[in-house]
Design a protein around this motif. Structure first.
Motif, PDB file in Angstrom:
ATOM      1  N   ALA B 199       0.834  -1.209   0.000  1.00 49.32           N
ATOM      2  CA  ALA B 199       0.000   0.000   0.000  1.00 49.32           C
ATOM      3  C   ALA B 199       0.866   1.257   0.000  1.00 49.32           C
ATOM      4  O   ALA B 199       0.589   2.216  -0.735  1.00 49.32           O
ATOM      5  N   ALA B 208      -2.856   6.156   0.357  1.00 49.23           N
ATOM      6  CA  ALA B 208      -2.035   5.079   0.904  1.00 49.23           C
ATOM      7  C   ALA B 208      -0.552   5.423   0.904  1.00 49.23           C
ATOM      8  O   ALA B 208       0.208   4.916   1.738  1.00 49.23           O
ATOM      9  N   MET B 353      -6.722   0.037   4.635  1.00 51.87           N
ATOM     10  CA  MET B 353      -5.554   0.005   3.750  1.00 51.87           C
ATOM     11  C   MET B 353      -5.801  -0.778   2.463  1.00 51.87           C
ATOM     12  O   MET B 353      -4.996  -0.725   1.532  1.00 51.87           O
ATOM     13  N   VAL B 357      -8.568   2.615   0.325  1.00 48.53           N
ATOM     14  CA  VAL B 357      -7.564   3.022  -0.674  1.00 48.53           C
ATOM     15  C   VAL B 357      -8.144   2.928  -2.087  1.00 48.53           C
ATOM     16  O   VAL B 357      -7.937   3.801  -2.930  1.00 48.53           O
TER      17      VAL B 357
END
Lengths: 51, 445
Positions: B199, B208, B353, B357
């Motif tokens: 990420a 991210a 995440m 994202v």
């Protein structure tokens, strides 16, 4: 992948990635080989370990 | 019926109850298998993934399972490398939970790649510029380590242990376990980190993207740290759950409190690092890429600032403090709340995440895109949960997972005085009790 494969390149990426992989696999393989061989020897001797 | 396989000195539920539990979990498993086969035979069109969501529910589950399974490597590190002897009483269960989590993660990946027959390509045709290659290498190797750590436990089954070779092999593996544990910690550090690194290196997705050290973004270190902090929380939570279901005390309080205290300090230090990372991202990284941090938490129906506060405060600072302070740590209710919040916190972090994202618009003409999984995705995500339940059921019944269980739940040795009572109990349906009393008799004699 091994160095004799056509895709192999002697650069830092391949050395670090595959070096790490072989290193880990070697430790795991040698560790298990040691345990198995020692168990075979112990068994043939007729001994029985205690834990 | 299966009393010959049950460990000595412990009592288990009647066989019919055990089979009923297996059947319930098995039904969920079967549902997941049907969905899995549909995905394998019909393709990834069975999912709701698209060009926006190449990473979706499966990858969230994958990351969450791996983080929650982090209790195995961290407890192993504490037990075998740092030599904390008390943890030997919970390490077996930590290993079992880790084994379930990692095998589940690999199963989900096998479904997610769409062409499982080409799964070996990542090893042979490796892209050495990808963090995911590092993840695949370390994940596979670490799963091998977990198999090695789980195998001695299987070999300690009452019947298998009678075979001299298995007995000796189990003993030798115990003797060399420190080597495997160290290798596991090394591998875990890298694959946990690389999952965060995936990420953090996405420079096209400012939500991210993170700066870092050399090739490693800060998320690399935060992921490893959070897995070590929250993994033991999951181990302790499942231990508590097992105790409630079985109605027995399985691990002594001093062991639980020690691991909880370590987890608490790990959580607090992690949360401090996470706050620093978030503040730096909000004030430096995101503005340098042309975004105000509030942009990532507005104009959509789901992802508000609440999610950030929940992750850091409610599921970070609160459980950390509850586990650090002695009175709350020793209070079973407060401790379980803290453990549950910790488990939810790390799962929420992985959700953010992966899915937030993907949801954030990255182009000026883009809009927020929310994602709803298909039933096939839900079923295949529940599949590993059912598999985990089944493996815990079988392992708990037939393997000596909890070394302190016989001591904490003594079975009265057979005497003529209590013999009639024990027999009556057996006739009432608790057949295993009668068997266990019978087993305990020679030991007590």
């Amino acid at each position: 992948m091994f160095p004799f494969c056509f895709e192999w390149v002697w650069d830092m990426g391949h050395l670090v990635f595959h070096g790490g992989l072989w290193y880990a696999l070697s430790i795991i393989g040698m560790g298990m080989t040691y345990c198995i061989i020692k168990a075979v020897i112990d068994t043939r001797r007729g001994g029985s370990s205690h834990h | 019926m299966d009393s010959a396989l049950i460990p000595e000195g412990v009592k288990r539920c009647p066989t019919w109850k055990f089979l009923l539990a297996l059947a319930i979990a098995g039904a969920v498993l079967l549902w997941g298998v049907v969905a899995m086969l549909m995905v394998w035979f019909k393709g990834l069109n069975q999912t709701n993934m698209n060009d926006y969501y190449g990473f979706a529910l499966w990858i969230w589950a994958d990351l969450a399972f791996i983080a929650l399974g982090g209790g195995a490597f961290f407890t192993g590190l504490l037990r075998y490398i740092f030599g904390i002897k008390e943890l030997k009483n919970i390490i077996n269960y930590a290993v079992l939970i880790g084994f379930i989590c990692y095998s589940s993660a690999l199963l989900i990946l096998a479904i997610d790649i769409g062409q499982p027959l080409r799964g070996w390509f990542i090893f042979w045709h490796a892209n050495v510029h990808s963090m995911l290659t590092e993840v695949a290498f370390c994940l596979s190797c670490y799963f091998a380590v977990l198999c090695i750590e789980y195998l001695p436990l299987v070999l300690e089954n009452r019947q298998l242990d009678k075979v001299p070779f298995f007995h000796n092999l189990s003993h030798n593996m115990h003797e060399t376990m420190a080597v495997f544990a160290a290798t596991g910690a090394f591998l875990s550090f890298f694959h946990q980190g690389s999952l965060g690194g995936v990420a953090g290196v996405l420079f096209g997705r400012p939500f991210a993207f993170r700066t870092g050290i050399n090739i490693w973004p800060w998320t690399f270190f935060l992921f490893t740290w959070s897995a070590a902090a929250y993994g033991p929380c999951f181990t302790l939570f499942i231990t508590w759950l097992t105790e409630k279901i079985t109605g027995k005390k399985l691990v002594k309080d001093n062991v639980v409190e020690l691991l909880a205290k370590i987890a608490g300090w790990m959580i607090i230090t992690y949360v401090v690092a996470k706050i620093i990372d978030t503040v730096y991202w909000a004030t430096v990284t995101a503005p340098s890429l042309g975004f105000k941090w509030t942009f990532f938490y507005s104009d959509n129906p789901l992802y508000g600032k609440w999610i950030l506060l929940t992750e850091i405060v409610l599921c970070g600072i609160v459980p950390g403090l509850l586990l650090i302070f002695g009175p709350t740590r020793r209070n079973p209710a407060a401790r379980v709340i803290a453990l549950l919040l910790g488990v939810l916190g790390v799962s929420l972090n992985r959700w953010v995440m992966v899915l937030q994202v993907m949801a954030v618009p990255v182009m000026s003409f883009d809009k927020w895109v929310l994602y709803y999984p298909s039933w096939q995705e839900v079923a295949t995500t529940l599949l590993p949960v059912a598999y985990g339940v089944i493996l815990i059921l079988i392992s708990y019944r037939y393997l000596p997972i909890f070394p302190q269980e016989p001591e904490l739940n003594p079975i009265a040795p057979y005497t003529p005085a209590n013999g009639a009572e024990a027999t009556a109990g057996g006739q009432a349906g608790d057949e295993s009790e009668t068997e266990a009393v019978g087993q305990a008799a020679p030991a007590g004699a």
